[in-house]
Design an enzyme around this catalytic site. Structure first.
Site, PDB file in Angstrom:
ATOM      1  N   CYS A  50     122.687  31.092 141.445  1.00  0.00           N
ATOM      2  CA  CYS A  50     121.913  31.196 142.700  1.00  0.00           C
ATOM      3  C   CYS A  50     120.539  31.804 142.427  1.00  0.00           C
ATOM      4  O   CYS A  50     120.009  32.562 143.247  1.00  0.00           O
ATOM      5  CB  CYS A  50     122.638  32.015 143.764  1.00  0.00           C
ATOM      6  SG  CYS A  50     124.112  31.252 144.339  1.00  0.00           S
ATOM      7  N   LYS A 108     130.242  43.749 146.470  1.00  0.00           N
ATOM      8  CA  LYS A 108     129.755  43.980 145.099  1.00  0.00           C
ATOM      9  C   LYS A 108     130.101  45.408 144.659  1.00  0.00           C
ATOM     10  O   LYS A 108     130.054  45.706 143.479  1.00  0.00           O
ATOM     11  CB  LYS A 108     128.235  43.820 145.022  1.00  0.00           C
ATOM     12  CG  LYS A 108     127.703  42.517 145.569  1.00  0.00           C
ATOM     13  CD  LYS A 108     127.619  41.452 144.529  1.00  0.00           C
ATOM     14  CE  LYS A 108     126.844  40.274 145.094  1.00  0.00           C
ATOM     15  NZ  LYS A 108     127.140  39.040 144.412  1.00  0.00           N
ATOM     16  N   GLN A 132     122.724  43.875 143.690  1.00  0.00           N
ATOM     17  CA  GLN A 132     123.247  44.259 142.369  1.00  0.00           C
ATOM     18  C   GLN A 132     123.129  45.760 142.138  1.00  0.00           C
ATOM     19  O   GLN A 132     124.047  46.393 141.632  1.00  0.00           O
ATOM     20  CB  GLN A 132     122.503  43.498 141.256  1.00  0.00           C
ATOM     21  CG  GLN A 132     122.755  42.001 141.242  1.00  0.00           C
ATOM     22  CD  GLN A 132     124.210  41.631 140.972  1.00  0.00           C
ATOM     23  OE1 GLN A 132     124.919  42.327 140.246  1.00  0.00           O
ATOM     24  NE2 GLN A 132     124.671  40.556 141.575  1.00  0.00           N
ATOM     25  N   HIS A 160     117.259  35.969 143.974  1.00  0.00           N
ATOM     26  CA  HIS A 160     118.463  35.224 144.346  1.00  0.00           C
ATOM     27  C   HIS A 160     118.070  34.291 145.489  1.00  0.00           C
ATOM     28  O   HIS A 160     117.180  34.620 146.277  1.00  0.00           O
ATOM     29  CB  HIS A 160     119.510  36.245 144.819  1.00  0.00           C
ATOM     30  CG  HIS A 160     120.869  35.668 145.092  1.00  0.00           C
ATOM     31  ND1 HIS A 160     121.168  34.980 146.236  1.00  0.00           N
ATOM     32  CD2 HIS A 160     122.015  35.710 144.377  1.00  0.00           C
ATOM     33  CE1 HIS A 160     122.438  34.619 146.218  1.00  0.00           C
ATOM     34  NE2 HIS A 160     122.982  35.045 145.096  1.00  0.00           N
ATOM     35  N   ASP A 183     116.130  43.850 147.911  1.00  0.00           N
ATOM     36  CA  ASP A 183     117.450  43.237 147.791  1.00  0.00           C
ATOM     37  C   ASP A 183     118.233  44.072 146.778  1.00  0.00           C
ATOM     38  O   ASP A 183     118.035  43.969 145.568  1.00  0.00           O
ATOM     39  CB  ASP A 183     117.287  41.783 147.318  1.00  0.00           C
ATOM     40  CG  ASP A 183     118.629  41.138 146.984  1.00  0.00           C
ATOM     41  OD1 ASP A 183     119.667  41.815 147.045  1.00  0.00           O
ATOM     42  OD2 ASP A 183     118.622  39.931 146.661  1.00  0.00           O
TER      43      ASP A 183
HETATM   44  N1  PLP Z   1     120.943  39.045 146.114  1.00  0.00           N
HETATM   45  C1  PLP Z   1     121.464  39.256 144.906  1.00  0.00           C
HETATM   46  C2  PLP Z   1     120.608  39.901 143.847  1.00  0.00           C
HETATM   47  C3  PLP Z   1     122.768  38.900 144.619  1.00  0.00           C
HETATM   48  O1  PLP Z   1     123.285  39.121 143.409  1.00  0.00           O
HETATM   49  C4  PLP Z   1     123.551  38.289 145.634  1.00  0.00           C
HETATM   50  C5  PLP Z   1     124.902  37.823 145.357  1.00  0.00           C
HETATM   51  O2  PLP Z   1     125.236  37.513 144.245  1.00  0.00           O
HETATM   52  C6  PLP Z   1     122.972  38.096 146.890  1.00  0.00           C
HETATM   53  C7  PLP Z   1     121.668  38.482 147.097  1.00  0.00           C
HETATM   54  C8  PLP Z   1     123.731  37.470 148.011  1.00  0.00           C
HETATM   55  O3  PLP Z   1     124.808  38.286 148.364  1.00  0.00           O
HETATM   56  P1  PLP Z   1     125.924  37.804 149.375  1.00  0.00           P
HETATM   57  O4  PLP Z   1     126.428  36.490 148.857  1.00  0.00           O
HETATM   58  O5  PLP Z   1     126.960  38.877 149.323  1.00  0.00           O
HETATM   59  O6  PLP Z   1     125.309  37.662 150.712  1.00  0.00           O
END
Ligand code: PLP
Length: 546
Positions: free
Chosen positions: A369, A230, A207, A123, A204
């Site tokens: 993203c 999430k 998900q 992401h 990370d």
């Molecule tokens: N990493 C992953 C795999 C994600 O799916 C997301 C959000 O969709 C993020 C990071 C970023 O999360 P946030 O926007 O809650 O900071």
């Protein structure tokens, strides 16, 4: 005692789904954000209406209660992630902020030339902060070989991971689950292999935490980050787990109140972990909502929820696979509830997403993203349907019905619009010898540009055009397809002229077009006002800036 999980009953715990206007809603966008159960919404409101105060500072009753709530939530968060102690939990605004903190603090002690290993599937939140830190500290970003993610069977292969390391690798930061294609990554296997290496592993878990119980000790990672929104919690709060020994070596990344133990005019001393990393007033109502979400999840049968999500994921893929007009890009194996697909042929993913919205089916369209991964697939923007435990088989059935209807409706709208455009020819325009008659004809051409509310987004806005105008470019295979909308009749006419020239061309064909030559030869340069000409070139620039 956890109660037996029943999806329909579970769904009724969510006020949004109970509202009259949402009775027909099919929400398949939980990978972007989950819906919240009543108890979470209530906890956020209760905080403001019953116990609002700042934490850690004042000595009055409300402040003590707020402080106790934050520290209780920290303990619950440590349990949620399987951390050894509450001080290993840092509250952040979300995964993005947590990764920015790690990139900034971990990289500050590295030597120029040291390496950070990432994957193409990350992401942007797990890519851009490292890019910024790499530039600041002269570090190198390395990426796992293309074959690793997603791997030959759709599941990333993590064995022999050490092969991807060099003697300069200091940080490995990987997603535990792709938000774009849904595949999960065996980060525990990566952690086991990295154990004796002089580098740390950041996971990370944005998900993963929404679907599976997390045990950072079992995962064996050094850092784990996730966002409450999430997993049924509020926006504005996320968790960062860090191994105590590592957190203790990290410098703070933001300065301010509450992260210090002593402040002088020229220097300050830092508070202990985790407060050292929590400068300023946190989103306290969100932390109250997070506490409710954690309590809520602790009473749920998470294994049964996961099984249900897995069953839906299989069903989703098997049903999508039957639709000839789409190409499925994700695979059901090892998938965290995400199906990603693109329409075949002339239909654009964006139009299809809007077509689904008209059926009240909520999916996400775009690069999610995760642009490097989506770009590598070479299919342009994709549609993503994502499930969570409150989804049912009826939701999937509704998606499939909606998809078929939308595919039909969009395909016929596209072919009508394309037919209208195809019927226009520059030579016809040229045949109108005098300027007034040619201009009137050009205005008539504007009717080929039908209103498209769905493309009226900031991203598509044409800057430098007097009238509000939007232009969307989408890649389909080797060709580019453009959609245009404008509030001005003249701009629609000029836009139709532009589309006649550029529609359905490859990048190479577009590069060789002599748009300016056509513009002048039609007398437009000579007769149009400078602002209209500028508007035309603003559209050209928007369309052709690659
Ligand atoms: N990493 C992953 C795999 C994600 O799916 C997301 C959000 O969709 C993020 C990071 C970023 O999360 P946030 O926007 O809650 O900071």
């Amino acid at each position: 005692m956890p109660h037996r999980f029943k999806p329909e009953e579970f769904k009724r715990l969510f006020p949004l789904f109970r509202r009259a206007e949402n009775q027909g809603l099919v929400y398949l966008d939980s990978a972007a954000t989950s819906q919240r159960p009543e108890c979470v919404i209530q906890a956020v409101t209760d905080f403001y209406s019953a116990s609002n105060a700042n934490t850690h500072r004042s000595s009055h009753r409300l402040a003590r209660a707020a402080t106790a709530m934050v520290e209780r939530t920290r303990i619950a968060s440590a349990e949620f992630l399987g951390a050894s102690e509450a001080s290993e939990i840092v509250f952040s605004r979300g995964t993005t902020e947590a990764l920015n903190f790690l990139a900034s603090s971990l990289c500050s002690s590295l030597d120029p030339g040291d390496e950070i290993l990432l994957s193409r599937a990350e992401h942007h939140a797990n890519l851009v902060p490292w890019q910024m830190a790499a530039e600041r500290y002269q570090l190198k970003l390395k990426f796992l070989p293309e074959s690793l993610i997603p791997g030959p069977n759709g599941i990333p292969q993590t064995e022999n991971f050490l092969e991807y390391l060099s003697d300069k690798t200091r940080i490995v930061s990987l997603t535990a689950g792709s938000n774009a294609l849904g595949f999960s990554v065996d980060v525990a296997s990566v952690a086991a292999q990295l154990q004796s290496m002089p580098c740390c592993l950041v996971v990370d878990g944005a998900q993963l935490a929404a679907h599976q119980s997390i045990d950072v000790k079992l995962l064996g990672c050094d850092f784990f980050v996730c966002s409450a929104h999430k997993f049924y919690g509020p926006t504005g709060v996320g968790l960062l787990y860090g191994r105590r020994e590592l957190l203790e070596t990290l410098p703070p990344w933001q300065g301010g109140g509450e992260m210090i133990s002593n402040v002088g005019l020229n220097a300050s001393e830092w508070a202990n972990i985790p407060q050292r990393f929590e400068a300023g007033t946190a989103s306290l109502s969100s932390i109250a909502g997070l506490e409710a979400a954690l309590n809520f999840l602790s009473e749920c049968d998470r294994e049964a929820m996961y099984d249900h999500e897995q069953e839906l994921t299989q069903y989703l893929h098997s049903e999508l696979m039957k639709i000839q007009e789409i190409e499925l890009l994700s695979r059901p194996e090892g998938n965290l509830g995400i199906a990603t697909f693109v329409p075949r042929g002339e239909v654009s993913a964006t139009d299809l997403g809007h077509g689904l919205d008209e059926q009240d089916v909520a999916v996400r369209v775009g690069h999610h993203c995760a642009q490097p991964l989506i770009d590598a697939l070479g299919k342009g923007p994709t549609l993503r349907a994502s499930v969570l435990a409150y989804n049912t088989r009826a939701d999937i059935d509704a998606l499939i019905v909606g998809l078929k209807l939308a595919l039909g409706a969009v395909a016929s709208a596209v072919s009508n619009a394309d037919n209208e455009l195809a019927a226009l020819s520059i030579e016809d325009l040229r045949a109108h010898n005098d300027w007034q008659s040619r201009y009137r004809q050009l205005l008539k051409w504007g009717s080929a540009i039908q209103s498209k509310p769905m493309i009226r987004t900031e991203l598509n806005r044409v800057n430098g055009c007097e009238a509000d105008t939007w232009l969307q470019r989408e890649r389909r295979g080797e060709h580019y397809v453009f959609r245009l909308d404008s509030d001005s009749r003249v701009v629609r006419g000029l836009g139709a002229l532009l589309l006649v020239l550029i529609q359905n061309k490859t990048e190479e064909e577009l590069e060789h077009l002599d748009i300016e030559g056509v513009f002048s030869s039609l007398g437009l340069k000579q007769h149009l006002s400078p602002s209209r000409s500028n508007g035309f070139y603003a559209m050209v620039k928007k369309a052709l800036s690659f």
